[in-house]
Write an enzyme that holds these catalytic residues in place. Sequence first.
Site, PDB file in Angstrom:
ATOM      1  N   SER A 171       0.786  -1.109  -0.236  1.00 27.70           N
ATOM      2  CA  SER A 171      -0.118  -0.125   0.034  1.00 27.70           C
ATOM      3  C   SER A 171       0.970   1.212  -0.113  1.00 27.70           C
ATOM      4  O   SER A 171       0.503   2.320  -0.554  1.00 27.70           O
ATOM      5  CB  SER A 171      -0.930   0.090   1.113  1.00 27.70           C
ATOM      6  OG  SER A 171      -0.443   0.188   2.273  1.00 27.70           O
ATOM      7  N   ARG A 206      13.325  -6.937   6.095  1.00 28.44           N
ATOM      8  CA  ARG A 206      14.585  -7.671   6.180  1.00 28.44           C
ATOM      9  C   ARG A 206      15.526  -6.572   6.703  1.00 28.44           C
ATOM     10  O   ARG A 206      15.682  -5.292   6.181  1.00 28.44           O
ATOM     11  CB  ARG A 206      15.207  -7.975   4.916  1.00 28.44           C
ATOM     12  CG  ARG A 206      14.988  -9.403   4.449  1.00 28.44           C
ATOM     13  CD  ARG A 206      15.530  -9.605   3.143  1.00 28.44           C
ATOM     14  NE  ARG A 206      17.199 -10.010   3.279  1.00 28.44           N
ATOM     15  CZ  ARG A 206      17.368 -11.280   3.444  1.00 28.44           C
ATOM     16  NH1 ARG A 206      16.756 -12.305   3.953  1.00 28.44           N
ATOM     17  NH2 ARG A 206      18.556 -11.538   3.485  1.00 28.44           N
ATOM     18  N   ASN A 215      13.118   4.645   5.303  1.00 26.21           N
ATOM     19  CA  ASN A 215      12.247   3.555   5.693  1.00 26.21           C
ATOM     20  C   ASN A 215      10.911   4.491   6.468  1.00 26.21           C
ATOM     21  O   ASN A 215      11.080   5.264   6.844  1.00 26.21           O
ATOM     22  CB  ASN A 215      12.651   2.547   6.633  1.00 26.21           C
ATOM     23  CG  ASN A 215      11.720   1.683   7.153  1.00 26.21           C
ATOM     24  OD1 ASN A 215      11.050   0.886   6.266  1.00 26.21           O
ATOM     25  ND2 ASN A 215      11.780   1.438   8.400  1.00 26.21           N
ATOM     26  N   HIS A 261       7.895   3.516   9.144  1.00 28.69           N
ATOM     27  CA  HIS A 261       7.548   2.433  10.332  1.00 28.69           C
ATOM     28  C   HIS A 261       6.246   3.054  10.915  1.00 28.69           C
ATOM     29  O   HIS A 261       6.179   4.224  11.294  1.00 28.69           O
ATOM     30  CB  HIS A 261       8.658   2.526  11.225  1.00 28.69           C
ATOM     31  CG  HIS A 261       8.588   1.612  12.268  1.00 28.69           C
ATOM     32  ND1 HIS A 261       8.745   0.139  12.216  1.00 28.69           N
ATOM     33  CD2 HIS A 261       8.141   1.749  13.691  1.00 28.69           C
ATOM     34  CE1 HIS A 261       8.402  -0.489  13.304  1.00 28.69           C
ATOM     35  NE2 HIS A 261       8.127   0.681  14.238  1.00 28.69           N
ATOM     36  N   ASP A 293      19.835   2.832   8.847  1.00 24.63           N
ATOM     37  CA  ASP A 293      21.077   2.746   9.178  1.00 24.63           C
ATOM     38  C   ASP A 293      21.000   1.042   9.502  1.00 24.63           C
ATOM     39  O   ASP A 293      19.928   0.450   9.151  1.00 24.63           O
ATOM     40  CB  ASP A 293      21.596   3.437  10.599  1.00 24.63           C
ATOM     41  CG  ASP A 293      20.778   3.201  11.653  1.00 24.63           C
ATOM     42  OD1 ASP A 293      20.026   2.073  11.798  1.00 24.63           O
ATOM     43  OD2 ASP A 293      20.882   3.945  12.873  1.00 24.63           O
ATOM     44  N   ASP A 326      15.135  -0.109  12.610  1.00 22.12           N
ATOM     45  CA  ASP A 326      14.213   1.070  12.725  1.00 22.12           C
ATOM     46  C   ASP A 326      14.901   2.370  13.571  1.00 22.12           C
ATOM     47  O   ASP A 326      14.029   2.706  14.599  1.00 22.12           O
ATOM     48  CB  ASP A 326      12.824   0.566  13.217  1.00 22.12           C
ATOM     49  CG  ASP A 326      12.025  -0.256  12.623  1.00 22.12           C
ATOM     50  OD1 ASP A 326      12.077  -0.144  11.184  1.00 22.12           O
ATOM     51  OD2 ASP A 326      11.594  -1.201  12.889  1.00 22.12           O
TER      52      ASP A 326
END
Length: 216
Positions: A12, A89, A105, A107, A139, A143
Amino acid sequence: MRIGVLVSGRGSNLAAILEAAARGVVPEVALVVSNVATCPALEIARRAGVATRVVDPAVFAVRPDHDRAVAAALGAARVDLVCLAGYVRLIGAPLIEPFAGRILNVHPSLLPAFPGLHAPKQALDRGVRIAGCTVHFVDAGMDSGPIIAQAAVPVLPEDSEESLAARILVEEHRLFPAAIRWIADGRVRQEGRRAVWTDSPRTAGALESPTPGVRS
Ligand code: GRF
């Protein structure tokens, strides 16, 4: 600038990025890479006419080799900005270093609270009143990279894990493309443990506000 998106599941957030790219809000998505050949996200990419690659972890002896293969695929597609959109991953130096400061990313928690899997459930289990999502530079930790932007949502007394995750997801779909735009425009960069603005976010309007709940 060309975006590469890494996915493992539903897709999504990928769909939100593709929609923003179609509107010219974020740069073109040049490649979608997955570690899961059967994931619905790949189908979303194909339907949008975006190139896809599956890099199957099972064929690599060690994790760094898989990361290297993913980085090579992104490099071959001339990707400059990498977005992890439900990529389940941990990634290491062979993938992070070639894209230092250009790998993001999303989260579903207000980091640094509740990293890892099932973040909305973790939030419910701890009885927090406010939950949300975070876009951060990646990094080698879980997270743990510098935070670029966050959006908050209330936790309601009747919430289930599903209802809270759905409320957070709405904000993810708004926040991730906005953060990608800021990075593409060179307005935010990674500086040590922090993401810093090169201009004042207070001058930004509408979608661009990094402040939870503030929209014009
Ligand atoms: C999202 O909640 C994202 O924050 C997390 O994994 C989920 C992926 O959902 N990292 P989708 O595949 O983008 O629908």
